[in-house]
Motif scaffolding. Structure first.
Motif, PDB file in Angstrom:
ATOM      1  N   LEU A 642     -12.419  -0.055  -1.854  1.00 27.27           N
ATOM      2  CA  LEU A 642     -12.662  -0.967  -0.750  1.00 27.27           C
ATOM      3  C   LEU A 642     -11.364  -1.701  -0.436  1.00 27.27           C
ATOM      4  O   LEU A 642     -10.738  -2.298  -1.324  1.00 27.27           O
ATOM      5  CB  LEU A 642     -13.759  -1.961  -1.131  1.00 27.27           C
ATOM      6  CG  LEU A 642     -14.577  -2.568  -0.007  1.00 27.27           C
ATOM      7  CD1 LEU A 642     -15.351  -1.491   0.744  1.00 27.27           C
ATOM      8  CD2 LEU A 642     -15.549  -3.600  -0.580  1.00 27.27           C
ATOM      9  N   ASN A 643     -10.961  -1.674   0.831  1.00 21.02           N
ATOM     10  CA  ASN A 643      -9.733  -2.343   1.252  1.00 21.02           C
ATOM     11  C   ASN A 643      -9.878  -3.858   1.182  1.00 21.02           C
ATOM     12  O   ASN A 643     -10.992  -4.400   1.256  1.00 21.02           O
ATOM     13  CB  ASN A 643      -9.377  -1.941   2.680  1.00 21.02           C
ATOM     14  CG  ASN A 643      -8.723  -0.574   2.746  1.00 21.02           C
ATOM     15  OD1 ASN A 643      -8.314  -0.026   1.731  1.00 21.02           O
ATOM     16  ND2 ASN A 643      -8.625  -0.026   3.944  1.00 21.02           N
ATOM     17  N   PRO A 644      -8.764  -4.571   1.078  1.00 23.96           N
ATOM     18  CA  PRO A 644      -8.817  -6.035   1.134  1.00 23.96           C
ATOM     19  C   PRO A 644      -9.329  -6.507   2.494  1.00 23.96           C
ATOM     20  O   PRO A 644      -9.306  -5.773   3.487  1.00 23.96           O
ATOM     21  CB  PRO A 644      -7.356  -6.453   0.928  1.00 23.96           C
ATOM     22  CG  PRO A 644      -6.673  -5.252   0.348  1.00 23.96           C
ATOM     23  CD  PRO A 644      -7.398  -4.067   0.873  1.00 23.96           C
ATOM     24  N   THR A 645      -9.773  -7.743   2.515  1.00 23.88           N
ATOM     25  CA  THR A 645     -10.163  -8.355   3.796  1.00 23.88           C
ATOM     26  C   THR A 645      -9.114  -9.336   4.284  1.00 23.88           C
ATOM     27  O   THR A 645      -9.305  -9.996   5.300  1.00 23.88           O
ATOM     28  CB  THR A 645     -11.518  -9.056   3.664  1.00 23.88           C
ATOM     29  OG1 THR A 645     -11.436 -10.087   2.672  1.00 23.88           O
ATOM     30  CG2 THR A 645     -12.601  -8.055   3.290  1.00 23.88           C
ATOM     31  N   SER A 646      -8.014  -9.414   3.561  1.00 25.11           N
ATOM     32  CA  SER A 646      -6.868 -10.202   4.004  1.00 25.11           C
ATOM     33  C   SER A 646      -5.818  -9.265   4.566  1.00 25.11           C
ATOM     34  O   SER A 646      -5.524  -8.215   3.979  1.00 25.11           O
ATOM     35  CB  SER A 646      -6.280 -10.993   2.838  1.00 25.11           C
ATOM     36  OG  SER A 646      -5.030 -11.547   3.196  1.00 25.11           O
ATOM     37  N   CYS A 647      -5.257  -9.647   5.720  1.00 29.58           N
ATOM     38  CA  CYS A 647      -4.223  -8.819   6.341  1.00 29.58           C
ATOM     39  C   CYS A 647      -2.823  -9.309   6.000  1.00 29.58           C
ATOM     40  O   CYS A 647      -1.852  -8.901   6.647  1.00 29.58           O
ATOM     41  CB  CYS A 647      -4.416  -8.801   7.858  1.00 29.58           C
ATOM     42  SG  CYS A 647      -5.868  -7.852   8.362  1.00 29.58           S
ATOM     43  N   ALA A 648      -2.709 -10.157   5.005  1.00 31.07           N
ATOM     44  CA  ALA A 648      -1.387 -10.611   4.586  1.00 31.07           C
ATOM     45  C   ALA A 648      -0.622  -9.442   3.962  1.00 31.07           C
ATOM     46  O   ALA A 648      -1.201  -8.602   3.277  1.00 31.07           O
ATOM     47  CB  ALA A 648      -1.526 -11.746   3.579  1.00 31.07           C
ATOM     48  N   PRO A 649       0.687  -9.353   4.206  1.00 25.92           N
ATOM     49  CA  PRO A 649       1.485  -8.274   3.595  1.00 25.92           C
ATOM     50  C   PRO A 649       1.463  -8.402   2.074  1.00 25.92           C
ATOM     51  O   PRO A 649       1.614  -9.494   1.519  1.00 25.92           O
ATOM     52  CB  PRO A 649       2.889  -8.513   4.159  1.00 25.92           C
ATOM     53  CG  PRO A 649       2.697  -9.392   5.355  1.00 25.92           C
ATOM     54  CD  PRO A 649       1.490 -10.222   5.072  1.00 25.92           C
ATOM     55  N   ARG A 650       1.257  -7.272   1.442  1.00 26.08           N
ATOM     56  CA  ARG A 650       1.246  -7.227  -0.007  1.00 26.08           C
ATOM     57  C   ARG A 650       2.020  -6.016  -0.481  1.00 26.08           C
ATOM     58  O   ARG A 650       2.536  -5.238   0.321  1.00 26.08           O
ATOM     59  CB  ARG A 650      -0.200  -7.221  -0.527  1.00 26.08           C
ATOM     60  CG  ARG A 650      -0.945  -8.497  -0.174  1.00 26.08           C
ATOM     61  CD  ARG A 650      -2.375  -8.503  -0.583  1.00 26.08           C
ATOM     62  NE  ARG A 650      -3.020  -9.758  -0.203  1.00 26.08           N
ATOM     63  CZ  ARG A 650      -4.288 -10.036  -0.387  1.00 26.08           C
ATOM     64  NH1 ARG A 650      -5.085  -9.133  -0.946  1.00 26.08           N
ATOM     65  NH2 ARG A 650      -4.783 -11.197  -0.015  1.00 26.08           N
ATOM     66  N   THR A 651       2.077  -5.799  -1.774  1.00 24.95           N
ATOM     67  CA  THR A 651       2.798  -4.657  -2.336  1.00 24.95           C
ATOM     68  C   THR A 651       1.976  -4.022  -3.431  1.00 24.95           C
ATOM     69  O   THR A 651       1.125  -4.667  -4.060  1.00 24.95           O
ATOM     70  CB  THR A 651       4.163  -5.073  -2.921  1.00 24.95           C
ATOM     71  OG1 THR A 651       3.953  -6.023  -3.968  1.00 24.95           O
ATOM     72  CG2 THR A 651       5.065  -5.655  -1.847  1.00 24.95           C
ATOM     73  N   VAL A 652       2.258  -2.746  -3.631  1.00 26.06           N
ATOM     74  CA  VAL A 652       1.793  -2.038  -4.823  1.00 26.06           C
ATOM     75  C   VAL A 652       3.013  -1.934  -5.720  1.00 26.06           C
ATOM     76  O   VAL A 652       4.010  -1.299  -5.354  1.00 26.06           O
ATOM     77  CB  VAL A 652       1.239  -0.643  -4.485  1.00 26.06           C
ATOM     78  CG1 VAL A 652       0.722   0.020  -5.750  1.00 26.06           C
ATOM     79  CG2 VAL A 652       0.146  -0.734  -3.437  1.00 26.06           C
ATOM     80  N   GLY A 653       2.960  -2.573  -6.849  1.00 26.46           N
ATOM     81  CA  GLY A 653       4.109  -2.572  -7.751  1.00 26.46           C
ATOM     82  C   GLY A 653       3.948  -1.543  -8.851  1.00 26.46           C
ATOM     83  O   GLY A 653       2.835  -1.179  -9.238  1.00 26.46           O
ATOM     84  N   ALA A 654       5.085  -1.053  -9.345  1.00 24.34           N
ATOM     85  CA  ALA A 654       5.045  -0.051 -10.415  1.00 24.34           C
ATOM     86  C   ALA A 654       6.244  -0.225 -11.329  1.00 24.34           C
ATOM     87  O   ALA A 654       7.366  -0.451 -10.860  1.00 24.34           O
ATOM     88  CB  ALA A 654       5.034   1.357  -9.836  1.00 24.34           C
ATOM     89  N   ALA A 655       5.971  -0.141 -12.607  1.00 20.59           N
ATOM     90  CA  ALA A 655       7.027  -0.065 -13.617  1.00 20.59           C
ATOM     91  C   ALA A 655       6.969   1.339 -14.193  1.00 20.59           C
ATOM     92  O   ALA A 655       6.008   1.699 -14.880  1.00 20.59           O
ATOM     93  CB  ALA A 655       6.821  -1.117 -14.692  1.00 20.59           C
TER      94      ALA A 655
END
Length: 878
Positions: A642-655
């Motif tokens: 389920l997608n977020p309901t906030s349209c604020a820019p975010r990131t998918v982070g990875a190490a």
């Protein structure tokens, strides 16, 4: 023989033939009166060499006599001759392995010259004496080395009764010993005995007295026959025949031969080398292995022993390339027909290289292909060299051993035929689908070769070094990373995928730790979790499957693709959920088993954001380094993510961790759209009071219940300002625990002020737990921390303040972007956090309103001032 005798031969042949034809009618009648069965005469069979020196060049003698009766000559009454009981048709002589003749060392007589009785004297290789019924005398006939006419590697011939008798030489199946076949003997005369000698050195002057024609020039003195190289014990030759009288019946006998001696006197020198067609580090490469065995072909020397065993150990780091698997096939053992010299029926895709064998026994090299044989439970990789030429087809099976830790390749070809060769070349194909890949490290790379001779000599060990170059290729660890949802509609169900990859120049991938954007959530309510035992074994049920995986492995531009499946599991390594990523490692025709990679799925305590930490990726399977190039995981079960309901820019982070220890931090921008189209209609109801709790100065219970329809924007903050008829009890505030105590789980009962329950459509069960007053050094009043526990753990923090107009106000301003069906906070009177300022049963109290401010993740704000629901007041009369 004089020229006159040559001209008179045709007439003599005709006369002899007529006599034999007349006599043939008598043979069948007399045979019926034989007193003993037909066969070889006891003591008459012998196969011997003039010397027992291993590797020497002896004269070879073959002799036998057949069961016969004395019969009167039909023309010469006073003459009696032995007449065999049956007429031989085919005679086969099988020599022990290792005894060989080199027809290429002796000139060959052309067919036309042989039939014209004009073979050059230097082509004579021996003599034969045969007794034939009705032909008196036992004069020797010259045996010539003739040009093969039937696809055989060698052919000898002599003339008897004016008729040509051919002896075809072949290599038999199994032990690869020499077989000489005399087929379709003439019926004009029944042969009762034969005695043939092949000269070890036909050019030796000692044979001049037995030559058919006087020498007119110098005969080359070169060895023709060679003894075996082994001194293991007495060997046996076999002579068999079939007759015209009983077709299909074979009569066979063995002839013991003397044990060879002097094996220790033989000399063996051999070297091996290996070269790739490219020296680029880590690249797929076509490797060529060459073996050189110098042959001693002098008359006075001993022949070089044939190679028995070959062991080639390629440089450390040269490994089997998974990239070769695409389109590759193996040859079934039945199709290879390994125990025979028949043409193998292997698929073209099982051919991985070529082979060429230069042998002193043949005028031209033997050529052929390298085939990959099918896998067995005991052996993953097997290959067969198939080479043919001049009527000989050899199949040399080899086994490939792979170091389980490094993947180093060792090829072993054991118990090779006792046939000499001076040069052997095996060239494995190159290109992106090459079966081998170069070492990933630059610098010298050495191949070790050990060749063991027949006869017990010491192995000849050699090394060959090639320089592996980086050629400016990047080094280090700079992996790529990308992630995103298939649909960018806020709040919508959408597949989600992530990919991480490396280039050939990068260090190998080891593991990945992914931090998902807040609000991107799985819907677990309708998906059963896979049990631990099944998850570890890779045997989860289809109901637990939530997605797919695609792994590419191998160096070069065409890595091999391996599909897999992703399952959701129960708790794993301290996380509430886990993943079981199951990849059947079936690379082309090879089944390396099933790879299971586990991952722990953590849920952030405050934001509910997911963090996925994988176990180490496999680096080698059954000795084949995977050299994983990329991994793509897609969570694509319909309706699961389920997608977020906030349209604020975010990131998918990875190490992303490398095998060498480096860790690369990567991120991929993530943002959804269409948030304003999401509805937002939550309801917040507040109920206070109970019997005995409504009077001023009393403690009262408070229950706040938030409900919301499905498919709406999630809550971001909730603010509740109570009317002035209610206040906070300061004694309870003083019992608040510290943040350290809360983090340590040691908040006592005194700090507990209530409990809460949350219901979300994402989980099959509700979350519930206590609510505590926890001191916050930044504020005068403690925070309310709601400890929701269940399948996951979430802490909701409410900031408590008293506004200027003396209202007790609580704000939960960091609510996770998670859909809630119902949330209820209960503050009982027994814990005493809320007190009554004015009697709740008065009209003024009933008209008091609680101010609400509810803000959605999409930014929508709802302001309300709703009356309290008051319980515990006496019913008023109408």
């Amino acid at each position: 023989m004089t020229a006159t005798s040559r001209r008179s031969r045709p007439l003599a042949c005709v006369l002899a033939t007529l006599c034999l034809v007349l006599a043939t009618a008598l043979i069948g009648a007399a045979a019926a009166h034989a007193a003993e069965p037909f066969g070889f005469v006891d003591g008459s069979v012998g196969v011997s060499t003039s010397t027992t020196q291993a590797g020497g060049h002896p004269d070879l003698n073959v002799r036998f006599a057949l069961t016969s009766v004395m019969a009167r000559h039909p023309i010469i009454d006073a003459l009696e001759m032995p007449r065999p009981l049956e007429t031989a048709r085919d005679v086969v002589v099988d020599l022990p392995p290792g005894i060989v003749g080199n027809p290429g060392a002796i000139p060959r007589c052309a067919a036309a010259d042989f039939f014209a009785s004009s073979c050059p004297p230097e082509s004579q290789v021996g003599v034969i004496r045969t007794n034939v019924f009705f032909i008196p005398g036992n004069e020797p006939n010259a045996v010539f080395n003739v040009v093969p006419s039937h696809g055989a590697p060698a052919e000898f011939a002599f003339i008897k009764l004016g008729l040509p008798i051919h002896m075809l030489v072949s290599v038999r199946d199994g032990d690869h010993g020499l077989r000489t076949t005399i087929a379709n003997l003439p019926t004009q005369g029944a042969m009762s005995s034969a005695d043939m000698t092949l000269w070890g050195v036909p050019g030796d002057p000692s044979h001049d007295a037995e030559r058919q024609t006087s020498l007119t020039g110098e005969v080359p003195v070169r060895p023709f026959m060679t003894n075996a190289a082994t001194c293991d014990g007495p060997t046996r030759a076999e002579i068999s025949l079939e007759t015209y009288d009983n077709p299909g019946r074979t009569i066979a006998t063995t002839a013991p031969m003397a044990q060879l001696t002097g094996c220790e006197q033989q000399r063996f020198a051999a070297t091996g080398s290996a070269r790739p067609d490219t020296t680029k580090a880590g690249a797929p490469a076509g490797w060529t292995v060459e073996l050189d065995v110098p042959q001693d072909q002098t008359v006075d020397g001993l022949a070089t022993p044939p190679v028995k065993d070959v062991v080639v150990r390629l440089p450390r780091g040269t490994v089997v390339s998974p990239s070769a698997s695409d389109g590759l096939r193996t040859c079934p053992a039945a199709a290879m027909k390994l125990a025979t010299s028949e043409v193998p029926d292997c698929p073209a895709a099982s051919k991985i290289g070529s082979v060429q064998i230069d042998t002193p026994l043949l005028a031209r090299p033997m050529t052929g292909s390298v085939f990959l044989l099918d896998q067995t439970p005991q052996r993953l990789l097997r290959m067969v060299l198939v080479a043919e030429g001049a009527g000989v087809r050899l199949k040399l099976p080899g086994e490939i051993d792979l170091d389980p830790v490094s993947g180093q390749v060792t090829a072993t070809f054991a118990n090779n035929p006792q046939l000499p060769f001076n040069h052997l070349t095996v060239a494995l194909k190159g290109g992106p689908r090459a079966p081998l890949a170069n070492p990933r490290a630059c610098g010298p790379a050495s191949t070790s070769t050990a060749l063991t001779p027949w006869g017990g000599g010491r192995p000849a060990v050699s090394t060959d070094t090639v320089e592996i170059a980086c050629d400016g290729a990047p080094s280090g660890f700079a992996p790529a990373f990308s992630a995103g949802s298939a649909s960018t509609q806020a709040g919508a169900a959408s597949a989600f995928s992530l990919t991480f990859a490396r280039t050939d120049g990068d260090d190998l991938l080891k593991a990945i730790d992914v931090t998902m954007p807040a609000g991107l959530m799985p819907r677990l309510a309708s998906t059963p979790l896979c049990g631990e035992a099944q998850a570890a074994a890779g045997s989860c049920g289809e109901a637990s499957r939530i997605g797919s995986a695609q792994t590419s492995a191998g160096p070069g531009s065409l890595p091999f693709e391996l599909p897999g499946r992703v399952y959701v599991t129960g708790p794993y390594k301290g996380a509430p959920y886990g993943l079981s990523i199951v990849v059947p490692a079936k690379a082309g025709p090879f089944d390396l088993g099933t790879v299971v990679v586990r991952a722990a799925v953590f849920v952030d305590l405050r934001t509910a954001a997911l963090r996925i930490a994988s176990d180490p990726l496999p680096t080698i399977l059954q000795g084949i380094p995977l050299q994983i190039r990329s991994v793509r995981v897609a969570i694509d079960k319909p309706g699961f993510m389920l997608n977020p309901t906030s349209c604020a820019p975010r990131t998918v982070g990875a190490a992303i961790a490398a095998a060498g220890g480096a860790v690369a931090q990567r991120s991929s921008r993530y943002q959804v759209g269409g948030c304003r189209s999401l509805a937002y209609t939550p309801k917040l109801a507040v109920r206070v009071g109970a019997r005995g709790q409504t009077r001023a100065g009393r403690r009262t219970s408070l229950v706040a219940t938030l409900t919301q329809p499905a498919a709406q924007a999630a809550n971001r903050s909730v603010r509740l300002a109570l009317p002035k008829v209610l206040n906070a009890r300061l004694d309870v505030v003083e019992r608040a625990c510290t943040q350290a105590a809360y983090d340590a789980g040691t908040c006592g009962a005194a700090a507990r002020i209530g409990s809460a329950t949350a219901v979300t459509p994402l989980l099959p069960k509700s979350l519930s737990g206590p609510a505590y007053f926890v001191r916050n050094p930044a504020r005068r009043l403690p925070d309310i921390v709601v400890q929701l526990r269940g399948d996951v753990a979430i802490d909701l923090v409410g900031r408590v303040v008293i506004t200027r107009d003396l209202r007790l106000t609580t704000t939960f301003d960091r609510i996770p972007d998670v859909p809630l069906s119902r949330f209820q906070l209960t503050l009982p009177a027994s814990s005493g956090p809320v007190g009554v300022v004015r009697d709740l049963c008065t009209k003024a109290a009933r008209l008091a309103r609680a101010r609400q401010g509810l803000r959605a993740q999409n930014g929508r704000l709802l302001r309300r001032a709703d009356r309290l629901t008051i319980a515990g007041c006496a019913k008023q009369k109408k």
